[in-house]
Design an enzyme around this catalytic site. Structure first.
Site: not given
Lengths: 326, 323
Positions: B59, B128
Site C-alpha cells: 500500500e 476490516h
C-alpha cells in the site's frame, strides 16, 4: 588511474563540488548567526556523489532527494540565490519559503524535493518513472537516499515495484555509514547493501563515493542501463559526512580517528591533487575557481538578506491549487 | 436508469478511462480478479495491463507511486481495498500527497484520486470494519468525498479526477448493492452537502453508509408526527457548513449520525462548528449517534449493537424533543 576527462570537464566537476562545499560552510556559519533556522543537514564530505551522478543525467530526467539535498539542488542547476533565500525562509526561495533546508523543490530542473521522511521519496520516484514509461518519455528518475532508508518498508516496496515493472529508476544510495547516530552494522542484518538490492533481481554497482571519477563512471553505466529501458539500477556510493547529522547533533557516536581517516580521502583535495599531478589544474586556477565559488556564495547571502518576507496574509496560499474547487 | 452503487462506480471509472488516456487504475486485485468489490470487472481485458495495473501488497509503495505518477502527468485512480489497509499508506498520503504543493511553494500539484472501501456491517471484525474517514478529513491539502448514493458514486469521480489536488473517495462497503438512479447526465459537484428530506422539527446530518439508516429513521419519525430534515454531507473536507447552518436555523435542533467513534469524530467537528456559529439558534443541546467506543466485534448481534442504527437515531430524536 588517470582522470579520463579533458581539462574543462575535470575542472567543471571540481568547481561543482567546490560550490557545494563553500555554500554549506556558509550555511553552517549562518545557522550560528540564526539566519538559517530549523534543521540543517550538511552534505560536506559527500559532494562527489551528487556531482558525479548528476553529470550523467539529462535535463529531461527527474531528481528525487532527501533532506540532505542542498548539493543536489545546486548541482542540478537551481540558482544558489534561490536556495539561500529558501533557507532564510524568504518568498524568493526555491520553495517560496514554505519548505526550508529540507524541502528544496524546483520544477524547472525537475527536482521533486527535498523529502524529510526517510524512504519517503522512493515510492514517488517509482511513480515518476511509471509516468515517463506510460507517456513514452525516455527519461531517468534518479532517486537519492541514505543507507538508513534501506531499513524502511518503503525501500523494499519501491525496489520490488520498480523491478517488477522494469521502470527507469536509478536508485542512488549514498551510504555514509550512519543513520543519524546508528551505524550500519547496528541497524542492518545484511550490511552488504548491493546484496540486499540484488535480491530484487536488479543490477547493482558499488562505487567509491569519495572519488568523483569513480562515481561518474559508475553513474554513466547505471544511467545508460536505465535509459535504455533495461529496468532499474541500484548504485551504492560509499561516502562519509564530515559534519554531524544536523546542527543539533553533538556527534558522540563516531571515533574522531574514523572521521580523520575519511577526511584524508576528501573528495575535493584528492581530486584537485590528481588534476594538478596530471597537469589539468594549477594552483592559480584552483584559487580562481575557489574565489568564484566564494563570490557566488556571498552574492547569494546578500540576495537572501535583501529578499522580502512573504506577507502573513498569504499564509493559506498553496494548500490547494488556485482555481480548483474550494 | 436504475443501477447498483457498484455498477455506478464501475461506469464512472469506465467513462474516465475511455475519456482520458492519462487515467489509469492501480491497486490490489483490480485487474485479473476484477476488483475486490468487483468494480473493475472486465477492465483488464478492455484496457490492458498498463492501464489496469495489479499491484503487489504494498500500500505504501503503490499509493506513493500514484503520487509520483500524478506528478509525472498521469491521472491515477488508486484503489486501496479498505480504509484499514490505507493506514499502511498513511505516510505517503499525509506527508507527501497533502503537503507537496505547499512545501514546493506551489510548484507541484498532485492530481491523485484514491478510492477505498470503508465501514462495518458484514461481520469482518476489527481489522476490516472501521470508519476512519475523519482521520483524512483532518488533513489540509486533501479533499475527502463520501458518496452515499448511486448518483454520487456515478458522478463524483469525474470532478475528482479533474481536480488538480489529491482527492480521497470513501465507498461504504454496505452500499455496493444499493440500487438507485444516477443523475441524467451522470454528473454532480464535489463541493456541497445535499438535502435528502425536508422537515421542520430536527436536522439529521450524516454521510456515507449511515445515510440509508438515517433516512429510515426519518421515515419512522414521520409516522410519529416528527418531521426530520436529512442532510448528507457528501464532502467531508472541506465541510459545506452553510447547508447545515441553513437547516438548523429552520429546525433549531441537530443530531449528527456518524459511523466513526464519537471521540474526535466528524460528528464532533460538525457540532463544534454549530456551537461556534449557530449557538443561539439551538433550542436543545445537539446530539450524536456514533459507533460504540469498541473495536468492531465479529459476532453479529454485537456488531449491530456497536453501529448507529435507525432505532438509536429515532431514540436520540425523541429524547431531544422530550417525547
Amino acid at each position: 588511474m588517470t582522470v579520463p576527462y579533458d581539462k574543462p570537464f575535470a575542472q567543471k566537476l571540481l568547481f561543482d563540488m567546490l560550490r557545494i562545499r563553500r555554500m554549506e560552510e556558509k550555511c553552517a556559519e549562518l545557522y550560528g548567526a540564526q539566519k538559517i533556522r530549523g534543521f540543517l543537514h550538511l552534505y560536506i564530505g559527500e559532494e562527489a556523489c551528487v556531482v558525479g551522478v548528476l553529470h550523467a543525467l539529462a535535463p529531461e530526467d527527474n531528481i528525487v532527494a532527501t533532506y540532505r539535498e542542498h548539493g543536489h539542488a545546486l548541482a542540478r542547476g537551481v540558482p544558489m540565490n534561490a536556495i539561500m533565500a529558501e533557507m532564510f525562509g524568504k518568498r524568493s526561495g526555491c520553495s517560496g519559503g514554505r519548505g526550508g533546508s529540507m524541502h528544496l523543490f524546483d520544477a524547472a530542473t525537475r527536482l521533486y524535493g527535498g523529502n524529510a521522511i526517510v524512504g519517503g521519496g522512493l515510492p514517488l520516484a517509482v511513480g515518476l518513472a511509471l509516468a515517463d514509461r506510460m507517456l513514452g518519455r525516455r527519461a531517468v528518475t534518479a532517486c537519492f537516499f541514505g543507507e538508513g532508508a534501506m531499513a524502511e518498508g518503503a525501500f523494499h516496496e519501491s525496489m520490488n515495484l520498480a523491478a517488477l515493472w522494469r521502470l527507469p529508476v536509478l536508485f542512488c544510495c549514498e551510504n555514509n555509514l550512519y543513520a543519524m547516530g546508528t551505524a550500519l552494522a547496528r541497524s542492518e542484518s545484511q550490511t552488504d547493501l548491493c546484496a540486499k538490492a540484488a535480491s530484487y533481481a536488479m543490477p547493482t554497482l558499488k562505487a567509491d563515493g569519495m572519488d568523483v571519477v569513480a562515481v561518474h563512471e559508475a553513474a554513466k553505466l547505471a544511467a545508460g542501463h536505465v535509459r535504455d529501458g533495461l529496468g532499474p539500477f541500484f548504485l551504492e556510493l560509499q561516502t562519509y559526512r564530515y559534519r554531524a547529522h544536523s546542527m543539533f547533533d553533538p556527534d558522540l557516536y563516531r571515533d574522531k580517528a574514523e572521521i580523520e581517516d575519511w577526511k584524508a580521502r576528501g573528495p575535493l583535495h584528492t581530486f584537485s591533487a590528481r588534476l594538478k599531478a596530471e597537469g589539468k589544474l594549477t594552483e592559480e586556477e584552483f584559487l580562481a575557481l575557489d574565489a568564484r565559488a566564494e563570490a557566488e556564495v556571498q552574492a547569494a547571502v546578500d540576495f537572501a538578506e535583501a529578499a522580502e518576507w512573504e506577507p502573513v496574509q498569504d499564509l493559506l496560499k498553496d494548500v490547494h491549487t488556485p482555481g480548483a474547487a474550494p | 436508469m436504475k443501477m447498483t452503487y457498484r455498477e455506478a462506480v464501475r461506469q464512472a471509472m469506465h467513462e474516465a478511462l475511455v475519456a482520458d488516456p492519462r487515467v489509469f487504475l492501480m491497486g490490489e486485485d483490480v485487474g485479473k480478479y476484477g476488483g475486490s468489490y468487483a468494480c473493475s470487472l472486465g477492465f483488464l481485458e478492455e484496457f490492458g495491463p498498463e492501464r489496469i495495473r495489479d499491484t503487489p501488497l504494498s500500500e505504501l509503495g503503490f499509493v506513493g507511486a500514484g503520487i509520483g505518477a500524478a506528478l509525472g502527468g498521469l491521472r491515477p485512480i488508486v484503489e486501496v481495498m479498505t480504509v484499514n489497509f490505507s493506514l499502511l499508506a498513511l505516510d505517503q498520503i499525509v506527508n507527501t500527497a497533502a503537503t507537496l504543493r505547499h512545501m514546493s511553494g506551489g510548484q507541484f500539484s498532485v492530481p491523485l484520486v484514491v478510492r477505498m472501501a470503508t465501514g462495518a456491517g458484514r461481520q469482518l471484525a476489527a481489522q476490516h470494519s472501521h470508519s476512519l474517514e475523519n482521520w483524512y478529513a483532518h488533513i489540509p491539502g486533501i479533499k475527502v468525498l463520501a458518496p452515499a448514493t448511486v448518483a454520487d458514486a456515478r458522478g463524483m469521480l469525474a470532478p475528482a479526477l479533474a481536480d488538480p489536488d489529491p482527492v480521497i473517495i470513501f465507498e461504504h462497503a454496505q452500499l455496493y448493492n444499493l440500487e438507485g438512479e444516477p443523475a441524467e447526465d451522470g454528473h454532480c459537484d464535489i463541493a456541497t452537502a445535499a438535502l435528502h428530506r425536508e422537515g421542520a422539527d430536527v436536522s439529521l446530518v450524516t454521510y456515507g453508509g449511515s445515510l440509508p439508516k438515517t433516512l429510515a429513521a426519518a421515515g419512522q419519525l414521520a409516522a410519529e408526527g416528527i418531521a426530520a430534515e436529512v442532510i448528507d454531507l457528501r464532502v467531508l473536507r472541506p465541510l459545506d457548513m452553510a447547508t447545515i447552518f441553513h437547516s438548523v436555523r429552520k429546525t433549531h435542533k441537530a443530531v449528527v449520525v456518524d459511523e466513526g467513534w464519537k471521540s474526535g469524530s466528524l460528528a464532533a467537528e460538525v457540532l463544534a462548528r454549530l456551537a461556534e456559529e449557530c449557538f443561539y439558534e439551538l433550542d436543545a443541546p445537539p446530539a450524536r449517534v456514533c459507533s460504540a467506543e469498541v473495536p468492531i466485534p465479529y459476532a453479529r448481534h454485537l456488531e449491530e449493537a456497536a453501529l448507529p442504527q435507525p432505532a438509536r437515531i429515532v431514540a436520540a430524536v425523541r429524547r431531544m424533543l422530550g417525547k
